[in-house]
Scaffold this motif. Structure first.
Motif, mmCIF file in Angstrom:
data_model
loop_
_atom_site.group_PDB
_atom_site.id
_atom_site.type_symbol
_atom_site.label_atom_id
_atom_site.label_comp_id
_atom_site.label_asym_id
_atom_site.label_seq_id
_atom_site.Cartn_x
_atom_site.Cartn_y
_atom_site.Cartn_z
ATOM 1 N N ASP A 105 -50.711 18.981 25.661
ATOM 2 C CA ASP A 105 -51.078 19.776 27.068
ATOM 3 C C ASP A 105 -50.861 20.882 27.569
ATOM 4 O O ASP A 105 -50.739 21.798 28.283
ATOM 5 N N ASP A 106 -49.130 20.153 28.070
ATOM 6 C CA ASP A 106 -48.778 21.044 28.058
ATOM 7 C C ASP A 106 -48.170 22.344 27.213
ATOM 8 O O ASP A 106 -46.916 22.945 28.078
ATOM 9 N N ASN A 116 -45.285 23.834 29.753
ATOM 10 C CA ASN A 116 -44.504 23.569 30.322
ATOM 11 C C ASN A 116 -43.506 24.145 29.592
ATOM 12 O O ASN A 116 -43.554 24.907 28.100
ATOM 13 N N ARG A 133 -47.322 26.823 36.399
ATOM 14 C CA ARG A 133 -48.278 25.912 37.627
ATOM 15 C C ARG A 133 -49.359 26.150 37.172
ATOM 16 O O ARG A 133 -50.276 24.814 37.709
ATOM 17 N N LYS A 134 -50.645 26.738 37.576
ATOM 18 C CA LYS A 134 -51.813 27.095 36.853
ATOM 19 C C LYS A 134 -52.332 26.578 36.166
ATOM 20 O O LYS A 134 -53.141 25.740 35.539
ATOM 21 N N ASN A 147 -50.570 24.191 34.173
ATOM 22 C CA ASN A 147 -49.549 23.341 33.553
ATOM 23 C C ASN A 147 -48.794 22.866 32.680
ATOM 24 O O ASN A 147 -48.904 22.224 31.972
#
Length: 229
Positions: free
Chosen positions: A4-5, A169, A164-165, A167
């Motif tokens: 997901d990152d 990495n 950030r928006k 999430n």
């Protein structure tokens, strides 16, 4: 495995879609209609005035044709402005098309578990409009623009906000664009990797990438991305 990152960020113009000459063609068509309907200049003169206005106001300014009639006539002409705007948008959208491998690449990236987003110097609604008109908007979770952030690529802030928006990495994420400084160097300075497509990168830029061991890969075509990611 949770991926997901992992985020792939895209530029739009010149990266996902072919914008070569389409803005110029659309502007010239708009000028032609305005002159045919009473703007008292010949088409070359009027286009020259419009180019000056665009240079002074910036390409994202929304009232180029308003200013054109103000400059030429001494007042705004709503009918001529509307003719110019309508023709410009109709021609631009008729010419708007993705590169041949764009959709296959987006499908491939989604199949590999990447989440996709856009980072663009521009107006948020205009960037979504392009994605929607090309019928590729459903691939993207977010569009982050300089209008929204208040800073343009290559400023680190726009990349930080995008990460950030989403999430994301940065060590597992990548920026794909066609501009060496704005897209590639901007991304690397924010801790992401970068892939350059359709770029006019110079030999000097290539030497700099090698010397500094930057995480920037240069490919000829967006379709080459599935050999890297």
């Amino acid at each position: 495995m949770n991926n997901d990152d992992r985020v792939v960020f895209f530029d739009i113009d010149g990266t996902l879609l072919d914008t070569s000459n389409f803005a110029e063609t659309a502007r010239k068509s708009a000028i032609g209609i305005m002159v045919d309907n009473g703007l008292p200049l010949d088409k070359d003169e009027a286009y020259g005035v419009l180019k000056t206005i665009i240079r002074e106001k910036g390409s994202n300014y929304g009232k180029h044709f308003n200013v054109l009639t103000q400059v030429v006539l001494g007042h705004e002409d709503p009918m001529l402005v509307a003719l110019g705007m309508t023709t410009y948008h109709n021609v631009k959208m008729a010419l708007l098309r993705p590169f041949p491998e764009t959709i296959d690449t987006l499908i491939y990236l989604k199949s590999q578990g990447y989440r996709l987003a856009v980072i663009s110097n521009g107006i948020t609604i205009k960037q979504w409009e392009k994605l929607i008109r090309l019928n590729i908007n459903s691939f993207f979770d977010a569009v982050i623009t300089s209008e929204e952030v208040g800073k343009e690529k290559p400023n680190k802030l726009i990349y930080d906000v995008a990460l950030r928006k989403m999430n994301g990495n940065p060590e597992k994420s990548v920026m794909i664009g066609n501009k060496f400084k704005a897209d590639a160097l901007g991304a690397v300075n924010a801790g992401l990797g970068a892939i350059l497509v359709n770029s006019d990168i110079t030999e000097e830029d290539r030497a700099y990438i090698k010397k500094e061991k930057l995480d920037i890969t240069v490919v000829d075509d967006i379709g080459d991305i599935n050999t890297i990611l």
